[in-house]
Design an enzyme around this catalytic site. Structure first.
Site, PDB file in Angstrom:
ATOM      1  N   ASN A  10       0.875  -1.176   0.000  1.00 22.02           N
ATOM      2  CA  ASN A  10       0.000   0.000   0.000  1.00 22.02           C
ATOM      3  C   ASN A  10       0.912   1.225   0.000  1.00 22.02           C
ATOM      4  O   ASN A  10       1.484   1.576   1.017  1.00 22.02           O
ATOM      5  CB  ASN A  10      -0.890  -0.041   1.251  1.00 22.02           C
ATOM      6  CG  ASN A  10      -1.723   1.216   1.411  1.00 22.02           C
ATOM      7  OD1 ASN A  10      -1.806   2.040   0.495  1.00 22.02           O
ATOM      8  ND2 ASN A  10      -2.347   1.364   2.573  1.00 22.02           N
ATOM      9  N   TRP A  11       1.041   1.834  -1.165  1.00 22.27           N
ATOM     10  CA  TRP A  11       1.990   2.954  -1.296  1.00 22.27           C
ATOM     11  C   TRP A  11       1.425   4.245  -0.706  1.00 22.27           C
ATOM     12  O   TRP A  11       2.127   5.243  -0.626  1.00 22.27           O
ATOM     13  CB  TRP A  11       2.368   3.162  -2.768  1.00 22.27           C
ATOM     14  CG  TRP A  11       3.140   2.022  -3.374  1.00 22.27           C
ATOM     15  CD1 TRP A  11       3.519   0.864  -2.754  1.00 22.27           C
ATOM     16  CD2 TRP A  11       3.645   1.933  -4.721  1.00 22.27           C
ATOM     17  NE1 TRP A  11       4.218   0.052  -3.624  1.00 22.27           N
ATOM     18  CE2 TRP A  11       4.309   0.689  -4.839  1.00 22.27           C
ATOM     19  CE3 TRP A  11       3.592   2.768  -5.836  1.00 22.27           C
ATOM     20  CZ2 TRP A  11       4.921   0.274  -6.028  1.00 22.27           C
ATOM     21  CZ3 TRP A  11       4.198   2.360  -7.026  1.00 22.27           C
ATOM     22  CH2 TRP A  11       4.853   1.123  -7.114  1.00 22.27           C
ATOM     23  N   LYS A  12       0.160   4.239  -0.346  1.00 18.19           N
ATOM     24  CA  LYS A  12      -0.496   5.417   0.245  1.00 18.19           C
ATOM     25  C   LYS A  12      -0.262   6.653  -0.637  1.00 18.19           C
ATOM     26  O   LYS A  12      -0.192   6.527  -1.850  1.00 18.19           O
ATOM     27  CB  LYS A  12      -0.019   5.616   1.681  1.00 18.19           C
ATOM     28  CG  LYS A  12      -0.137   4.336   2.517  1.00 18.19           C
ATOM     29  CD  LYS A  12      -0.009   4.549   3.986  1.00 18.19           C
ATOM     30  CE  LYS A  12      -0.159   3.226   4.703  1.00 18.19           C
ATOM     31  NZ  LYS A  12      -0.141   3.332   6.151  1.00 18.19           N
ATOM     32  N   HIS A  97      -9.652   1.388   4.838  1.00 13.39           N
ATOM     33  CA  HIS A  97      -8.361   1.565   5.506  1.00 13.39           C
ATOM     34  C   HIS A  97      -8.530   2.557   6.657  1.00 13.39           C
ATOM     35  O   HIS A  97      -9.296   3.519   6.543  1.00 13.39           O
ATOM     36  CB  HIS A  97      -7.309   2.072   4.511  1.00 13.39           C
ATOM     37  CG  HIS A  97      -5.931   2.039   5.098  1.00 13.39           C
ATOM     38  ND1 HIS A  97      -5.475   3.023   5.942  1.00 13.39           N
ATOM     39  CD2 HIS A  97      -4.935   1.125   5.002  1.00 13.39           C
ATOM     40  CE1 HIS A  97      -4.241   2.716   6.342  1.00 13.39           C
ATOM     41  NE2 HIS A  97      -3.899   1.565   5.781  1.00 13.39           N
ATOM     42  N   GLU A  99      -6.849   4.923   7.686  1.00 15.34           N
ATOM     43  CA  GLU A  99      -6.604   6.342   7.353  1.00 15.34           C
ATOM     44  C   GLU A  99      -7.824   6.948   6.665  1.00 15.34           C
ATOM     45  O   GLU A  99      -8.117   8.130   6.837  1.00 15.34           O
ATOM     46  CB  GLU A  99      -5.328   6.462   6.492  1.00 15.34           C
ATOM     47  CG  GLU A  99      -4.082   6.254   7.349  1.00 15.34           C
ATOM     48  CD  GLU A  99      -2.906   5.628   6.629  1.00 15.34           C
ATOM     49  OE1 GLU A  99      -2.865   5.645   5.387  1.00 15.34           O
ATOM     50  OE2 GLU A  99      -2.014   5.092   7.329  1.00 15.34           O
ATOM     51  N   GLU A 169      -5.718  -4.668  10.533  1.00 14.24           N
ATOM     52  CA  GLU A 169      -4.672  -3.676  10.717  1.00 14.24           C
ATOM     53  C   GLU A 169      -4.929  -2.868  11.984  1.00 14.24           C
ATOM     54  O   GLU A 169      -5.689  -1.885  11.954  1.00 14.24           O
ATOM     55  CB  GLU A 169      -4.637  -2.720   9.515  1.00 14.24           C
ATOM     56  CG  GLU A 169      -4.302  -3.395   8.211  1.00 14.24           C
ATOM     57  CD  GLU A 169      -3.689  -2.401   7.240  1.00 14.24           C
ATOM     58  OE1 GLU A 169      -2.595  -2.675   6.741  1.00 14.24           O
ATOM     59  OE2 GLU A 169      -4.293  -1.335   7.006  1.00 14.24           O
ATOM     60  N   GLY A 175       2.468   2.144  10.691  1.00 14.00           N
ATOM     61  CA  GLY A 175       3.476   3.190  10.529  1.00 14.00           C
ATOM     62  C   GLY A 175       4.223   3.540  11.806  1.00 14.00           C
ATOM     63  O   GLY A 175       4.928   4.542  11.857  1.00 14.00           O
ATOM     64  N   SER A 215       3.211  -2.276  10.348  1.00 16.10           N
ATOM     65  CA  SER A 215       4.652  -2.388  10.584  1.00 16.10           C
ATOM     66  C   SER A 215       5.218  -3.762  10.214  1.00 16.10           C
ATOM     67  O   SER A 215       6.117  -4.284  10.888  1.00 16.10           O
ATOM     68  CB  SER A 215       4.997  -2.022  12.034  1.00 16.10           C
ATOM     69  OG  SER A 215       4.630  -0.680  12.299  1.00 16.10           O
ATOM     70  N   GLY A 236       2.750  -1.199   4.293  1.00 15.98           N
ATOM     71  CA  GLY A 236       2.878   0.214   3.960  1.00 15.98           C
ATOM     72  C   GLY A 236       4.333   0.583   3.732  1.00 15.98           C
ATOM     73  O   GLY A 236       4.901   0.371   2.661  1.00 15.98           O
ATOM     74  N   GLY A 237       4.963   1.134   4.766  1.00 13.40           N
ATOM     75  CA  GLY A 237       6.321   1.680   4.649  1.00 13.40           C
ATOM     76  C   GLY A 237       7.324   0.751   3.977  1.00 13.40           C
ATOM     77  O   GLY A 237       8.101   1.177   3.112  1.00 13.40           O
TER      78      GLY A 237
HETATM   79  P1  PGA Z   1       2.737   0.152   7.620  1.00  8.97           P
HETATM   80  O1  PGA Z   1       1.285   0.436   6.982  1.00  8.97           O
HETATM   81  O2  PGA Z   1       3.249  -1.137   7.039  1.00  8.97           O
HETATM   82  O3  PGA Z   1       3.575   1.346   7.215  1.00  8.97           O
HETATM   83  O4  PGA Z   1       2.549   0.054   9.095  1.00  8.97           O
HETATM   84  C1  PGA Z   1       0.370  -0.604   6.759  1.00  8.97           C
HETATM   85  C2  PGA Z   1      -0.915  -0.080   6.172  1.00  8.97           C
HETATM   86  O5  PGA Z   1      -1.369   0.999   6.580  1.00  8.97           O
HETATM   87  O6  PGA Z   1      -1.519  -0.719   5.284  1.00  8.97           O
END
Ligand code: PGA
Length: 252
Positions: A10-12, A97, A99, A169, A175, A215, A236-237
């Site tokens: 997930n590149w956000k 998600h 966010e 999640e 993150g 994470s 994500g990251g």
């Molecule tokens: P993260 O994000 O791996 O940076 O914790 C995961 C996500 O929000 O899908």
């Protein structure tokens, strides 16, 4: 029941176009030379979707979107709808998600509508659920994630379950570098699978993939994949660099 693992990046709202291009090229090149037992996908931001999909054409990496609106094509300024994503060749869309829930205030009604619109358009949906730190402290984790699941699936079995993947999640793990313990993940995934059996049926529950996200990195993916009810990860990251994403794929 054999479930094929799925790892989705997930590149956000990260990356310039130049960096998105080089990441896509790097992944395409690296994956061409290796075989993985997993299905692999990435979800770039809307403005990078076409380009990334083009660069990954012919590779084993599938491309999906991070969101869609619930409406059909028409007068929705700023919206991107599911049929437009499907037309671009997208395979998945993320729905719910944390966010989107936190920043855009998306709740059950809207998410159920988005999920229905996405499935109707022929997209697969990765439905994200997860509790906040406060909710976990109050012992509400199970109620929250099952509530989010039932809320998004309120239109019930009419939604084709084979188009659905879940992602657990925990909000406090996203993150932050504070990934959830294997024991906590095992417990929540088992709870979610039971809830899916109640909403749909036991066969659907046995075949549905449940990803963990929060994470995830090369050093912890193997521990999660050893858990019976974990079928992959939403990353994500660590999906923003070729090496760390490959490290996760190798650790599955
Ligand atoms: P993260 O994000 O791996 O940076 O914790 C995961 C996500 O929000 O899908």
């Amino acid at each position: 029941m054999q479930r094929r693992p799925l790892i989705v990046g997930n590149w956000k709202m990260n990356l310039s176009m130049a960096r998105a291009r080089s990441l896509a090229r790097g992944l395409g090149r690296s994956l061409a030379g290796e075989t993985f037992e997993v299905e692999v996908g990435v979800c770039p931001t809307f403005v990078h979707l076409s380009e990334v999909a083009h660069l990954l054409e012919g590779s084993s990496v599938r491309v999906g979107a991070q969101d869609c609106v619930a409406q059909s094509p028409g007068a929705v300024t700023g919206g991107v709808c599911a049929s437009q994503l499907r037309e671009l060749g997208m395979k998945w869309v993320l729905v719910g998600h944390s966010e989107r829930r936190a920043i855009f205030g998306e709740g059950d009604d809207l998410l159920a509508a988005k999920l229905g619109a996405a499935v109707d358009a022929g997209l697969e949906v990765i439905l994200c659920v997860g509790e906040t730190e406060e909710q976990r402290r109050r012992g509400e984790t199970e109620a929250v994630v099952v509530g989010q699941l039932r809320g998004a699936l309120r239109d019930g079995p009419s939604q084709s379950p084979q188009a659905l993947t879940l992602a657990y999640e925990p909000v406090w793990a996203i993150g932050t570098g504070r990934n959830a313990s294997a024991a906590d993940v095992a417990e929540v995934h088992a709870t979610l699978r039971n809830a899916v059996a109640e909403v749909f049926d036991p066969d659907t529950a046995a075949s549905l993939r449940i990803l963990y996200g929060g994470s995830v990195k090369p050093s912890n993916i193997t521990e999660y994949m050893e858990i019976e009810d974990v079928d992959g990860a939403l990353v994500g990251g660590a999906s923003l660099e070729v090496e760390s994403f490959l490290g996760i794929l190798r650790g599955v």
